[in-house]
Design an enzyme around this catalytic site. Structure first.
Site, PDB file in Angstrom:
ATOM      1  N   ASP A 148       0.844  -1.204   0.000  1.00  0.00           N
ATOM      2  CA  ASP A 148       0.000   0.000   0.000  1.00  0.00           C
ATOM      3  C   ASP A 148       0.874   1.247   0.000  1.00  0.00           C
ATOM      4  O   ASP A 148       1.212   1.766   1.058  1.00  0.00           O
ATOM      5  CB  ASP A 148      -0.908  -0.032   1.227  1.00  0.00           C
ATOM      6  N   GLU A 167      -2.442  10.255  -0.787  1.00  0.00           N
ATOM      7  CA  GLU A 167      -3.716   9.546  -0.736  1.00  0.00           C
ATOM      8  C   GLU A 167      -4.085   9.192   0.697  1.00  0.00           C
ATOM      9  O   GLU A 167      -5.255   9.258   1.090  1.00  0.00           O
ATOM     10  CB  GLU A 167      -3.642   8.268  -1.582  1.00  0.00           C
ATOM     11  N   GLU A 168      -3.088   8.828   1.503  1.00  0.00           N
ATOM     12  CA  GLU A 168      -3.361   8.257   2.811  1.00  0.00           C
ATOM     13  C   GLU A 168      -4.008   9.234   3.788  1.00  0.00           C
ATOM     14  O   GLU A 168      -4.883   8.843   4.552  1.00  0.00           O
ATOM     15  CB  GLU A 168      -2.077   7.690   3.435  1.00  0.00           C
TER      16      GLU A 168
END
Length: 473
Positions: free
Chosen positions: A296, A330-331
């Site tokens: 991820d 994104e996180e």
């Protein structure tokens, strides 16, 4: 009449021969993508460097900047028509010294617990936070208990991901609200902190990070929030049943700093026939800092880069402009995805398709699509080309977070769907590391993505492409 029927039969046979010829060519081109990825792939080597030489790439960190520079350099080596950096301001949250926590099991007796601060959390007071614990199954329970039972306590959110759901992302979606909004809601009832069950389907000692939000809660009312490992969750929950007044202590040292400038990394092959039509493939370059972010989303980053390399190496010249976009943040903010869509809108760019990989580097099973009926019908006609590779999952549903802001009009969005059963073992943890990624599974995913990009590029979705689909390439 007989001559007319004969003409119809000849036309039908002629069309069938042409259609079969095109199908054979498509099968061969797709086979070439798989051969090149599996025999001469670069994705695994790129991931090795991202993971082992750079490591976790928390948004706004030095490591994130290193990743920007490295991927830009590698894209330039591919001989693309254009490579550039797109500036984007991102939040900078730092974890600080390692978190610590324990349960007071008796007078002078404690048991340490495995915790990690949730991304965006405030720190505990300098001496830590110590209080009695109230266990709830979700945010909806807070109103039932009310302020009189919550004030001055640590709220322990303990709703597990549903193990009976085969789609683990559905299970995740059904539990993650307590991580994202738990602190914000518990603070309204006077809680002094929250501990949240890790988003995980197995029992282990690894707490799972992830983003959380205080919404518009004033800074003075914000409370610290941490995830706790599932093994410690089971212990704490069991102990609370017999010792309701036990106390828990935890200390977080995190801090939210001012926003800093970072970048989306973009590479492009200009379309040979329709350069104004843009197709995007991408993943997010940032990760959490506990591990090295291999699944991820290092996997999605290198798979997306590999798509353009496979086009170059196999000699396929796309009709439309193909862009790889490595999104930042994104996180804990989605700033990169939003900035990319914002700039695209300002420039009046025409994005016809976007594909994202952000579900880990496991064996590819298919794709999820956000498409209308006619578009999805066309997509399903390509399914037989993927079946020799055991790719059977073509469903309408979610695509990806970073490409989501591009949604609108006739733009089709897609997300690679790998086997998800092991993903949440590693997601946002210290064990999301390079050794957990299979080289072969990673390379199969890259080839699968290239194959879909190829088919969309060749045939498109609108009527103007139907007429020339049988004669192209």
């Amino acid at each position: 009449m007989k001559s007319f029927k004969s003409l119809l039969i000849l036309l039908f046979l002629s069309f069938s021969v042409v259609a079969q010829d095109q199908s054979d060519k498509d099968s061969l081109n797709i086979r070439n993508f798989y051969d090149m990825s599996l025999l001469h792939g670069k994705s695994y080597d790129w991931l090795d460097y991202l993971s082992n030489e750079i490591g976790g790439r928390l948004s706004g960190s030095y490591e994130a900047q290193q990743a920007v520079e490295y991927t830009k350099s590698e894209l330039e080596k591919l001989g693309l028509d254009k490579v550039w950096l797109q500036p984007v301001m991102v939040p900078k949250w730092v974890r600080g010294e390692r978190e610590f926590g324990y349960i007071q099991t008796g007078p002078g007796s404690t048991r340490n617990i495995n915790i990690t601060a949730l991304g965006g959390s405030v720190a505990t007071p300098q001496g830590g936070t110590r209080a009695k614990v109230i266990e709830v199954q979700g945010i909806e329970d807070l109103a039932e208990y009310g302020r009189k039972n919550i004030e001055g306590k640590i709220v322990f959110f303990n709703r597990p991901m549903r193990a009976d759901l085969i789609n683990t992302f559905e299970a995740y979606g059904g539990a993650v609200d307590q991580r994202h909004d738990g602190a914000k809601e518990a603070a309204k009832y006077g809680a002094v902190g929250v501990i949240v069950r890790s988003m995980n389907l197995r029992l282990d000692d690894y707490p799972h990070a992830g983003n959380m939000s205080y919404g518009d809660l004033p800074k003075s009312e914000r409370i610290p929030a941490a995830a706790i490992s599932t093994n410690d969750v089971e212990y704490l929950s069991g102990l609370l049943k017999i010792q309701k007044d036990l106390e828990l202590y935890f200390k977080l040292n995190c801090k939210q700093l001012d926003d800093v400038q970072s970048y989306n990394v973009i590479g492009e092959i200009t379309g040979s026939e329709h350069p104004e039509k843009i197709m995007v493939v991408g993943g997010h370059l940032d990760s959490w800092d506990l591990g090295d972010g291999s699944h991820d989303d290092g996997a999605g980053v290198v798979q997306s880069m590999e798509v353009l390399r496979l086009f170059k190496e196999t000699g396929y010249k796309p009709k439309n402009t193909i862009r790889v976009v490595l999104f930042m943040n994104e996180e804990n903010g989605l700033r990169g995805g939003k900035k990319y869509a914002e700039v695209a809108k300002e420039k009046g760019e025409n994005h016809v398709f976007a594909l994202e990989s952000d579900s880990g580097g496991f064996t590819p099973r298919g794709f999820g699509f956000e498409a209308n009926d006619a578009q999805f019908e066309k997509i399903q006609s390509w399914k037989p080309l993927f079946e020799p590779y055991l790719i059977h999952y073509f469903e309408r549903g979610e695509s990806g977070a970073d490409i989501g802001p591009l949604k609108g009009g006739n733009t089709v969005l897609a997300g690679l769907k790998p086997d998800s059963q092991r993903y949440f073992d590693y997601h946002h943890t210290a064990i999301d590391t390079f050794d957990k990624v299979s080289k072969r599974e990673l390379e199969l995913g890259a080839a699968t993505m290239a194959s879909l990009m190829y088919l969309v590029d060749k045939y498109g979705f609108d009527n103007s492409h139907k007429a020339d689909s049988a004669s192209s390439q």
